[in-house]
Enzyme design. Structure first.
Site: not given
Length: 418
Positions: A256, A284, A349, A352, A375, A385
């Site tokens: 990003r 987030k 952007h 991406r 994502h 995780y």
């Protein structure tokens, strides 16, 4: 004396009598002539089949016309007359049938399903695809695409024929429609590469032209795949060194905007070839922000080394001229793209989206791409995780992407020979 033509009722009686004689062990009639070379014969298996006897180039030949009663007397006569018509044209009916059957076998071998299955085996083994992901991809084709066009020759499929399939899937599950599009695109490219078809019917439009791409928003504008070579070369000639290096690096790492502009030297492990963006600088997602590892290709490391030569004494890779601790504005690289002629066509952007689309079409696993784009929500990766999940696979993918961009950069250039 000429043989009297058969009738349906007469034929049924002759066959019935023959079968009765066979059951009681008496002499059984095994051939029933209709005239003009057509006869019904009893095979050792007990099946009655039509045969047409003819001569071609002085040699005796026979041609099977089908089993009785599935092939009726009337149909057998039509087939016989068609064969006689070919003989008048100097064509051997048996040879033509063999050719038709061979062509049908070739068509079957090049049906969409047959080619897709060949692609599937090559893709899942050649790319080292996760078995679970591979099975899901094949299952989507079996459920949504094969029933509609699986038996059709792949060269006969057009965008007009395929579009309703994708739209129908989209009505039920938009994400599955996108995945079906990607898989079909890979099948068509495989067919092109192996000389089965000349062109990919999905190549003329973007997926978003047909499907409602949920990820395409205003700040994700991007050029078409065929414009990538020119875009990369235009970036390479931009005068502003920091914006140029920023765009070059962004094309390789597709993070990003803020994540790149705020990059700090302390986040890089040059020995491991990785960049770890700390959790507090990540967007987030549900479950909270987490650190994000970006594997660095050799091309990315070269650009970062150039930045270190320029800004190595500063805290950030892209420091601002407006004061210590500040970083390059998000608008700096977008402004550079505007000046290069890409206003309303390509944003920072948008890199991406370019990477996501291309990597999916190259056959890389969806989960690896989504994780590299940051994502995937933590609970969708695994219960426990770890930000290094799939790191070896992502490292290979990122180097492949960098090599692909190098190839694209060199495409379409005219080399002048002195």
């Amino acid at each position: 004396m000429a043989t009297a033509p058969l009738t349906d009722s007469g034929l049924r009686k002759i066959i019935s009598d023959a079968e009765k004689n066979h059951l009681i062990g008496e002499s059984t009639r095994t051939s029933i002539a209709d005239g003009r070379g057509l006869a019904l014969k009893r095979l050792p298996s007990g099946t009655w089949a039509w045969w047409f006897r003819y001569r071609f180039n002085g040699k005796s030949n026979t041609l099977s016309l089908g089993a009785y009663p599935f092939t009726t007397l009337a149909v057998a006569r039509v087939k016989r007359d068609e064969a006689k018509g070919l003989l008048k044209l100097g064509i051997n009916p048996s040879a033509q049938r063999d050719e038709i059957r061979a062509a049908a076998k070739r068509e079957a071998a090049n049906s969409f399903k047959a080619v897709a299955l060949s692609w599937y085996e090559n893709w899942r083994i050649g790319k080292g695809i996760d078995e679970k992901h591979a099975k899901k991809t094949l299952q989507r084709l079996e459920n949504d695409v094969f029933p509609a066009v699986g038996n059709q020759p792949i060269h006969s499929l057009t965008l007009r024929r395929l579009s309703p399939i994708f739209k129908s899937i989209e009505e039920r599950a938009p994400s599955l429609a996108e995945k079906a599009w990607v898989a079909c695109g890979q099948v068509f490219r495989y067919a092109c590469a192996h000389g089965i078809i000349d062109r990919n019917p999905l190549a003329d439009i973007k997926r978003g032209d047909l499907l409602h791409d949920r990820h395409i928003v205003e700040n994700q504008k991007r050029v078409s795949p065929k414009e990538i070579p020119a875009l990369l070369r235009d970036i390479d000639r931009y005068d502003g060194i920091q914006a140029r290096l920023g765009l070059q690096l962004m094309s390789l790492v597709f993070v990003r905007h803020a994540e790149l502009c705020g990059a700090e030297w302390s986040e890089f492990d040059f020995e491991a070839g990785t960049w770890t963006i700390p959790a507090h600088r990540m967007k987030k997602v549900r479950g909270g922000a987490t650190p994000h590892i970006v594997p660095l290709s050799t091309q990315a490391l070269v650009i970062i080394e150039q930045l270190r030569t320029i800004n190595g004494g500063r805290k950030h890779l892209f420091p601002s001229t407006k004061g210590e601790g500040k970083v390059m504005s998000d608008n700096t690289m977008n402004k550079a793209l505007h000046l290069l002629g890409y206003k309303d066509r390509q944003t920072v952007h948008g890199f991406r989206g370019l990477a996501s689309t291309a990597l999916h079409e190259m056959g890389f696993q969806h989960e690896h791409i989504e994780l590299q784009l940051a994502h995937i929500e933590r609970n969708k990766v695994s219960a426990a995780y770890n930000h290094a999940t799939y790191l070896p696979q992502r490292t290979i993918m990122m180097q492949h992407w960098a090599n692909f961009l190098d190839e694209q950069r060199g495409m379409g250039q005219i080399i002048k020979i002195a």
